[in-house]
Enzyme design. Structure first.
Site, PDB file in Angstrom:
ATOM      1  N   GLY A  70       2.373  -2.908  -7.711  1.00  0.00           N
ATOM      2  CA  GLY A  70       1.072  -2.387  -8.162  1.00  0.00           C
ATOM      3  C   GLY A  70       1.221  -1.723  -9.523  1.00  0.00           C
ATOM      4  N   GLN A 100      -3.663   2.329 -12.049  1.00  0.00           N
ATOM      5  CA  GLN A 100      -3.787   3.574 -12.810  1.00  0.00           C
ATOM      6  C   GLN A 100      -2.475   4.359 -12.864  1.00  0.00           C
ATOM      7  OE1 GLN A 100      -6.062   6.725 -11.053  1.00  0.00           O
ATOM      8  NE2 GLN A 100      -6.697   7.558 -13.020  1.00  0.00           N
ATOM      9  N   ARG A 123      -1.625  -9.330 -10.281  1.00  0.00           N
ATOM     10  CA  ARG A 123      -2.246  -9.875 -11.503  1.00  0.00           C
ATOM     11  C   ARG A 123      -1.245  -9.835 -12.651  1.00  0.00           C
ATOM     12  NH1 ARG A 123      -5.871  -5.322 -12.221  1.00  0.00           N
ATOM     13  NH2 ARG A 123      -4.404  -4.427 -10.756  1.00  0.00           N
ATOM     14  N   TYR A 168     -10.380   3.648   3.730  1.00  0.00           N
ATOM     15  CA  TYR A 168      -9.217   4.006   2.908  1.00  0.00           C
ATOM     16  C   TYR A 168      -8.501   5.217   3.517  1.00  0.00           C
ATOM     17  CZ  TYR A 168      -6.853   5.795  -1.358  1.00  0.00           C
ATOM     18  OH  TYR A 168      -5.952   6.272  -2.273  1.00  0.00           O
TER      19      TYR A 168
HETATM   20  C1  AKB Z   1     -10.097   7.422  -4.674  1.00  0.00           C
HETATM   21  O1  AKB Z   1     -11.023   8.018  -5.241  1.00  0.00           O
HETATM   22  O2  AKB Z   1     -10.270   6.590  -3.775  1.00  0.00           O
HETATM   23  C2  AKB Z   1      -8.683   7.746  -5.082  1.00  0.00           C
HETATM   24  C3  AKB Z   1      -8.062   8.782  -4.194  1.00  0.00           C
HETATM   25  C4  AKB Z   1      -8.596  10.141  -4.187  1.00  0.00           C
HETATM   26  O3  AKB Z   1      -7.122   8.506  -3.523  1.00  0.00           O
HETATM   27  N1  AKB Z   1      -8.637   8.171  -6.434  1.00  0.00           N
END
Ligand code: AKB
Length: 319
Positions: free
Chosen positions: A10, A14, A38, A142
């Site tokens: 990765g 960022q 990529r 997430y």
């Molecule tokens: C997001 O906004 O999903 C990330 C994080 C806080 O892990 N930057």
């Protein structure tokens, strides 16, 4: 640094874009292998490998071929994008983590870094200051994938005596790339769009405080954790790390003190719900005690540094 060979998965993202130069400084350009799904468009001074980390065979081959000893696994679908495609987000986040942990086990890697996030926290967490050992009830795909990641790290560390280290990254603010797919992205966009157009429309409410960290601090925290003696590390899952906490309107005010003509409007979208489920600040007493963590960048220094760097980046694009 001996014969360590470092693979970054990765690398185009960022954190990867900022971490690679630092790793090259530490290990030398021949010992760092950058990889991503990529192609890389930067002029990297280390080797680059196209790698789909969802494929266990490809991850194993990369580690085996280059005699890798340390892996930084940074590839992930972030909070906003994982809400748009929950199954794909979960699948990529967990599959890649398990592929890396399995290779760490079979190849007996010296160390692995896999980040977690403030997204592990949810409504049960003390909003004003999330403690290390909070009850974790994330409201996003997430966040769920990061709680599972932390549990997998803990499991592999204990069961297979691995050395996998992790930080719960706050929102990271850096000029290296314009992040996408996250909830904290506004804090970088406000610089890029605000400086380019003098106007920025923020997708969060003006008073939504979130934990953030300036890139230089995020990279230093990562390297310091990876360098810390293993015996000093009491957290075998993922460390809370605090940088700075601020709201969109506080950031806008700080940028306006340099660029008075900047106008910021607020049009909250679905990311507001995600942001509201996260704490405003983080208690990082374990990171401070175990590996002396202390951030260097406050809001004032972050804004000053970002403006200098973003102006340079925008000039490069117009030349
Ligand atoms: C997001 O906004 O999903 C990330 C994080 C806080 O892990 N930057």
């Amino acid at each position: 640094m001996g014969k360590d060979v470092v693979l970054v998965i990765g690398a185009n993202g960022q954190v990867g874009s900022a971490l690679i130069p630092r790793l090259i400084e530490i290990y030398g350009n021949y010992a760092v292998i950058a990889s991503d799904i990529r192609p890389n468009i930067d002029n990297l001074s280390c080797r680059f490998l196209l790698l789909d980390a969802t494929d266990p065979k490809r991850v194993y081959e990369a580690v085996n071929h280059y005699n890798v000893t340390i892996v930084y696994h940074l590839a992930a679908v972030l909070s906003a994008n994982a809400e748009r495609s929950p199954v794909a987000g979960w699948d990529l986040n967990i599959r890649t983590v398990l592929n890396v942990l399995e290779v760490a086990k079979t190849r007996r890697l010296a160390k692995v870094f896999i980040p977690s996030s403030i997204a592990v926290f949810g409504p049960s967490t003390a909003q004003q200051e999330a403690q290390q050992f909070s009850y974790l009830d994330p409201t996003t795909v997430y966040g769920i994938s990061k709680v599972a990641t932390e549990n997998w790290i803990f499991y592999y560390n204990r069961k297979h005596q691995l050395d996998v280290r992790s930080i719960r990254y706050p929102g990271v603010i850096g000029s290296e790339t314009i992040p996408s797919g996250g909830t904290t992205d506004y804090a970088v966009e406000m610089f890029y769009k605000g400086l380019a157009n003098d106007v920025y429309t923020c997708y969060l409410k003006a008073d939504t405080a979130l934990p953030m960290i300036y890139m230089e601090d995020a990279i230093r925290a990562t390297i310091e954790l990876m360098d810390a003696p293993k015996k000093d590390l009491n957290i075998q899952s993922s460390y809370n790390v605090e940088g700075i906490s601020f709201t969109p309107s506080e950031l806008a005010q700080a940028i306006k003190s340099h660029i008075p003509k900047l106008k910021v409007y607020y049009e909250p979208d679905f990311r507001q719900h995600i942001a509201q489920s996260w704490p405003c600040a983080i208690n990082d007493q374990y990171a401070a005690a175990d590996w002396n963590w202390k951030p260097n960048f406050d809001l004032f220094n972050t804004v000053k540094r970002m403006i200098e760097k973003v102006i340079l980046e925008l000039e490069k694009k117009t030349n």
